[in-house]
Design a protein around this motif. Structure first.
Motif, PDB file in Angstrom:
ATOM      1  N   THR A   8     -29.166 -14.015 -21.146  1.00  0.00           N
ATOM      2  CA  THR A   8     -29.673 -15.189 -21.867  1.00  0.00           C
ATOM      3  C   THR A   8     -28.516 -16.101 -22.259  1.00  0.00           C
ATOM      4  O   THR A   8     -28.572 -17.325 -22.066  1.00  0.00           O
ATOM      5  CB  THR A   8     -30.430 -14.760 -23.139  1.00  0.00           C
ATOM      6  OG1 THR A   8     -31.564 -13.962 -22.768  1.00  0.00           O
ATOM      7  CG2 THR A   8     -30.923 -15.970 -23.924  1.00  0.00           C
ATOM      8  N   ALA A   9     -27.433 -15.501 -22.765  1.00  0.00           N
ATOM      9  CA  ALA A   9     -26.252 -16.275 -23.161  1.00  0.00           C
ATOM     10  C   ALA A   9     -25.598 -16.946 -21.958  1.00  0.00           C
ATOM     11  O   ALA A   9     -25.273 -18.138 -21.991  1.00  0.00           O
ATOM     12  CB  ALA A   9     -25.248 -15.369 -23.867  1.00  0.00           C
ATOM     13  N   SER A  10     -25.416 -16.184 -20.869  1.00  0.00           N
ATOM     14  CA  SER A  10     -24.729 -16.718 -19.684  1.00  0.00           C
ATOM     15  C   SER A  10     -25.542 -17.799 -18.983  1.00  0.00           C
ATOM     16  O   SER A  10     -25.021 -18.853 -18.618  1.00  0.00           O
ATOM     17  CB  SER A  10     -24.423 -15.577 -18.702  1.00  0.00           C
ATOM     18  OG  SER A  10     -23.554 -14.637 -19.286  1.00  0.00           O
ATOM     19  N   GLU A  11     -26.843 -17.524 -18.786  1.00  0.00           N
ATOM     20  CA  GLU A  11     -27.692 -18.464 -18.050  1.00  0.00           C
ATOM     21  C   GLU A  11     -28.044 -19.693 -18.874  1.00  0.00           C
ATOM     22  O   GLU A  11     -28.461 -20.713 -18.326  1.00  0.00           O
ATOM     23  CB  GLU A  11     -28.962 -17.752 -17.565  1.00  0.00           C
ATOM     24  CG  GLU A  11     -28.718 -16.645 -16.559  1.00  0.00           C
ATOM     25  CD  GLU A  11     -28.272 -17.181 -15.202  1.00  0.00           C
ATOM     26  OE1 GLU A  11     -28.555 -18.350 -14.896  1.00  0.00           O
ATOM     27  OE2 GLU A  11     -27.647 -16.422 -14.447  1.00  0.00           O
ATOM     28  N   MET A 127     -35.261  -6.741 -16.697  1.00  0.00           N
ATOM     29  CA  MET A 127     -34.882  -7.165 -18.042  1.00  0.00           C
ATOM     30  C   MET A 127     -33.718  -8.160 -17.987  1.00  0.00           C
ATOM     31  O   MET A 127     -33.689  -9.147 -18.723  1.00  0.00           O
ATOM     32  CB  MET A 127     -34.508  -5.947 -18.885  1.00  0.00           C
ATOM     33  CG  MET A 127     -35.669  -5.039 -19.187  1.00  0.00           C
ATOM     34  SD  MET A 127     -36.884  -5.812 -20.296  1.00  0.00           S
ATOM     35  CE  MET A 127     -36.071  -5.574 -21.873  1.00  0.00           C
ATOM     36  N   ASP A 128     -32.752  -7.887 -17.112  1.00  0.00           N
ATOM     37  CA  ASP A 128     -31.616  -8.779 -16.939  1.00  0.00           C
ATOM     38  C   ASP A 128     -32.088 -10.182 -16.552  1.00  0.00           C
ATOM     39  O   ASP A 128     -31.604 -11.193 -17.066  1.00  0.00           O
ATOM     40  CB  ASP A 128     -30.693  -8.199 -15.853  1.00  0.00           C
ATOM     41  CG  ASP A 128     -29.428  -9.008 -15.656  1.00  0.00           C
ATOM     42  OD1 ASP A 128     -28.438  -8.726 -16.354  1.00  0.00           O
ATOM     43  OD2 ASP A 128     -29.419  -9.916 -14.808  1.00  0.00           O
ATOM     44  N   THR A 129     -33.069 -10.220 -15.654  1.00  0.00           N
ATOM     45  CA  THR A 129     -33.536 -11.500 -15.138  1.00  0.00           C
ATOM     46  C   THR A 129     -34.448 -12.227 -16.117  1.00  0.00           C
ATOM     47  O   THR A 129     -34.576 -13.457 -16.053  1.00  0.00           O
ATOM     48  CB  THR A 129     -34.242 -11.294 -13.781  1.00  0.00           C
ATOM     49  OG1 THR A 129     -33.407 -10.500 -12.947  1.00  0.00           O
ATOM     50  CG2 THR A 129     -34.482 -12.626 -13.080  1.00  0.00           C
ATOM     51  N   VAL A 130     -35.072 -11.502 -17.045  1.00  0.00           N
ATOM     52  CA  VAL A 130     -35.800 -12.178 -18.123  1.00  0.00           C
ATOM     53  C   VAL A 130     -34.822 -13.075 -18.888  1.00  0.00           C
ATOM     54  O   VAL A 130     -35.159 -14.195 -19.294  1.00  0.00           O
ATOM     55  CB  VAL A 130     -36.459 -11.153 -19.070  1.00  0.00           C
ATOM     56  CG1 VAL A 130     -36.951 -11.830 -20.347  1.00  0.00           C
ATOM     57  CG2 VAL A 130     -37.632 -10.467 -18.377  1.00  0.00           C
ATOM     58  N   GLY A 131     -33.597 -12.584 -19.067  1.00  0.00           N
ATOM     59  CA  GLY A 131     -32.554 -13.399 -19.693  1.00  0.00           C
ATOM     60  C   GLY A 131     -32.243 -14.650 -18.889  1.00  0.00           C
ATOM     61  O   GLY A 131     -31.960 -15.711 -19.456  1.00  0.00           O
ATOM     62  N   ALA A 157     -24.678 -20.089 -27.594  1.00  0.00           N
ATOM     63  CA  ALA A 157     -24.767 -18.985 -26.627  1.00  0.00           C
ATOM     64  C   ALA A 157     -24.043 -17.730 -27.118  1.00  0.00           C
ATOM     65  O   ALA A 157     -24.288 -16.628 -26.611  1.00  0.00           O
ATOM     66  CB  ALA A 157     -24.189 -19.421 -25.275  1.00  0.00           C
ATOM     67  N   PHE A 158     -23.151 -17.912 -28.104  1.00  0.00           N
ATOM     68  CA  PHE A 158     -22.426 -16.760 -28.654  1.00  0.00           C
ATOM     69  C   PHE A 158     -23.370 -15.814 -29.396  1.00  0.00           C
ATOM     70  O   PHE A 158     -23.140 -14.597 -29.437  1.00  0.00           O
ATOM     71  CB  PHE A 158     -21.319 -17.249 -29.597  1.00  0.00           C
ATOM     72  CG  PHE A 158     -20.555 -16.143 -30.282  1.00  0.00           C
ATOM     73  CD1 PHE A 158     -19.810 -15.231 -29.535  1.00  0.00           C
ATOM     74  CD2 PHE A 158     -20.594 -16.002 -31.660  1.00  0.00           C
ATOM     75  CE1 PHE A 158     -19.107 -14.208 -30.158  1.00  0.00           C
ATOM     76  CE2 PHE A 158     -19.895 -14.986 -32.294  1.00  0.00           C
ATOM     77  CZ  PHE A 158     -19.145 -14.086 -31.543  1.00  0.00           C
ATOM     78  N   LEU A 159     -24.463 -16.347 -29.968  1.00  0.00           N
ATOM     79  CA  LEU A 159     -25.380 -15.536 -30.775  1.00  0.00           C
ATOM     80  C   LEU A 159     -26.053 -14.418 -29.968  1.00  0.00           C
ATOM     81  O   LEU A 159     -25.967 -13.249 -30.355  1.00  0.00           O
ATOM     82  CB  LEU A 159     -26.416 -16.425 -31.455  1.00  0.00           C
ATOM     83  CG  LEU A 159     -25.861 -17.415 -32.493  1.00  0.00           C
ATOM     84  CD1 LEU A 159     -26.974 -18.296 -33.033  1.00  0.00           C
ATOM     85  CD2 LEU A 159     -25.178 -16.660 -33.631  1.00  0.00           C
ATOM     86  N   PRO A 160     -26.746 -14.730 -28.838  1.00  0.00           N
ATOM     87  CA  PRO A 160     -27.314 -13.622 -28.057  1.00  0.00           C
ATOM     88  C   PRO A 160     -26.231 -12.713 -27.476  1.00  0.00           C
ATOM     89  O   PRO A 160     -26.446 -11.506 -27.328  1.00  0.00           O
ATOM     90  CB  PRO A 160     -28.117 -14.324 -26.951  1.00  0.00           C
ATOM     91  CG  PRO A 160     -27.599 -15.710 -26.894  1.00  0.00           C
ATOM     92  CD  PRO A 160     -27.139 -16.041 -28.283  1.00  0.00           C
ATOM     93  N   GLY A 161     -25.046 -13.290 -27.162  1.00  0.00           N
ATOM     94  CA  GLY A 161     -23.941 -12.471 -26.674  1.00  0.00           C
ATOM     95  C   GLY A 161     -23.489 -11.460 -27.718  1.00  0.00           C
ATOM     96  O   GLY A 161     -23.224 -10.291 -27.407  1.00  0.00           O
TER      97      GLY A 161
END
Length: 374
Positions: A8-11, A127-131, A157-161
């Motif tokens: 989620t953070a990266s995408e 799950m990875d791709t839901v992000g 983006a730092f928050l979900p990371g």
């Protein structure tokens, strides 16, 4: 959950990264060099840290450090805009991926029986791709209300990371992975595994790497959609649609693969990939693009997690991280070459030639897998 939050953070930053870099003065060439160095760092380090995980008998420290570095890199990209600093921050992100990949996949493999590897790796990819669906969607909504305010998105983006890093402390490690080697592990020591590995592993990886050499960045597919008349919002939308299909199908396809065979499902995925690239080479219709990206999502579900499950089933348990790290390391380097080759063919002969070449080589890989691994 760790992978979902990290992706989620990266995408969240993926659609705006090139726009942001250009806004702070990066040329297209400099962006290309930046991504090349970052991917090379990830690729070369995957094998080393996979080997280190196996020889140390540890998984969790590599997973935790790897995800922590990727989380920290997000706000670093926005703190300063000096090119050297940007290169450093981006490399830290990819270095984190290199540290965690082999150990993380080995951790998944350690928790799965051989007959359930497709299910476990498929669920992880889902799950990875839901992000990868949530991230760009959040970015779209944010930029709608705050257009061109890119820096704040990097801090956001730092928050979900950070939540992903917290989640790693809830992971438990199996106690039956023992340290096997007292001597220090050199950076390229994982290359020795190629000579020691099972013959079937080498056969499988050769086929996977040949395919990777023509499996260029998804950016080229999005560029083709853009050139066919889609606006920026529609291009990001179709990318989200592809990831949504991927997320929905990865788990059930993994379950099916455990019953009918990992190789069979993987080959069917390659066949879909070839169909998609043939279709992309000629299509200009919006609805057909959505159909092709739907098939592309199923292809991803049938190959990405399945390939790692396949590798983990044909290698010794004590070498799982080394085997996957070695493969993904070579894969990263081949991915860089793939995008370069596709770019050259595209610029010299056009998009149709680039996509048709990819489809033909993929058919050759399908034949190789049927003949060499029958």
């Amino acid at each position: 959950m760790v992978s979902l939050l990290t992706d989620t953070a990266s995408e969240m930053l993926y659609p705006i990264m090139p726009i942001y870099l250009k806004s702070i003065g990066f040329s297209v060439v400099l962006i290309g060099i930046l991504e090349g160095i970052a991917e090379a760092t990830a690729g070369l380090s995957k094998g080393y840290f996979g080997k280190l995980s196996d020889t140390s008998g540890k998984r969790l420290p590599f997973v935790q450090i790897g995800y922590a570095l990727s989380a920290l890199s997000k706000p670093m990209m926005a703190v300063f805009i000096f090119p050297i600093w940007i290169f450093f921050a981006r490399t830290i992100d990819r270095f984190g991926k290199g540290i965690r990949t082999g150990a993380r996949d080995a951790l998944l493999s350690d928790e799965a029986a051989p007959e359930a590897k497709g299910k476990v790796f498929g669920f992880h990819r889902s799950m990875d791709t839901v992000g990868a669906v949530l991230g760009p969607a959040i970015a779209l909504v944010y930029l709608y209300f705050y257009p061109q305010q890119y820096k704040a998105l990097f801090y956001f983006a730092f928050l979900p990371g950070l939540l992903a890093v917290v989640a790693t402390f809830y992971l438990k490690e199996r106690g039956d992975i023992r340290q096997r080697q007292k001597a220090a592990t050199s950076f390229f020591s994982f290359l020795h595994y190629w000579k020691e590995s099972p013959l079937e592993y080498r056969k499988v990886v050769i086929g996977l790497l040949v395919f990777t050499l023509v499996n260029s960045s998804d950016v080229f597919l999005l560029l083709k959609a853009k050139e066919s008349g889609m606006d920026d919002t529609m291009v990001i939308g179709i990318y989200i649609f592809y990831n949504l299909v991927y997320a929905l199908f990865a788990f059930p396809v993994g379950i099916i693969a455990d019953h009918v065979g990992l190789k069979t499902i993987f080959i069917m995925g390659l066949a879909l990939f070839s169909v998609v690239y043939c279709g992309m080479s000629f299509n200009t219709n919006l609805y057909v693009f959505f159909a092709l990206f739907f098939l592309y999502g199923i292809y991803a579900a049938a190959t990405e997690g399945i390939s790692k499950a396949w590798i983990s089933n044909i290698t010794d348990k004590k070498d799982t991280a080394t085997a996957i790290g070695t493969y993904t390391g070579f894969q990263s380097i081949c991915t860089m070459l793939a995008s370069t080759l596709t770019g050259i063919i595209w610029s010299q002969f056009g998009a149709t030639a680039a996509f048709i070449t990819t489809a033909i080589v993929t058919l050759g890989v399908i034949i190789y897998f049927w003949k060499a691994l029958s």
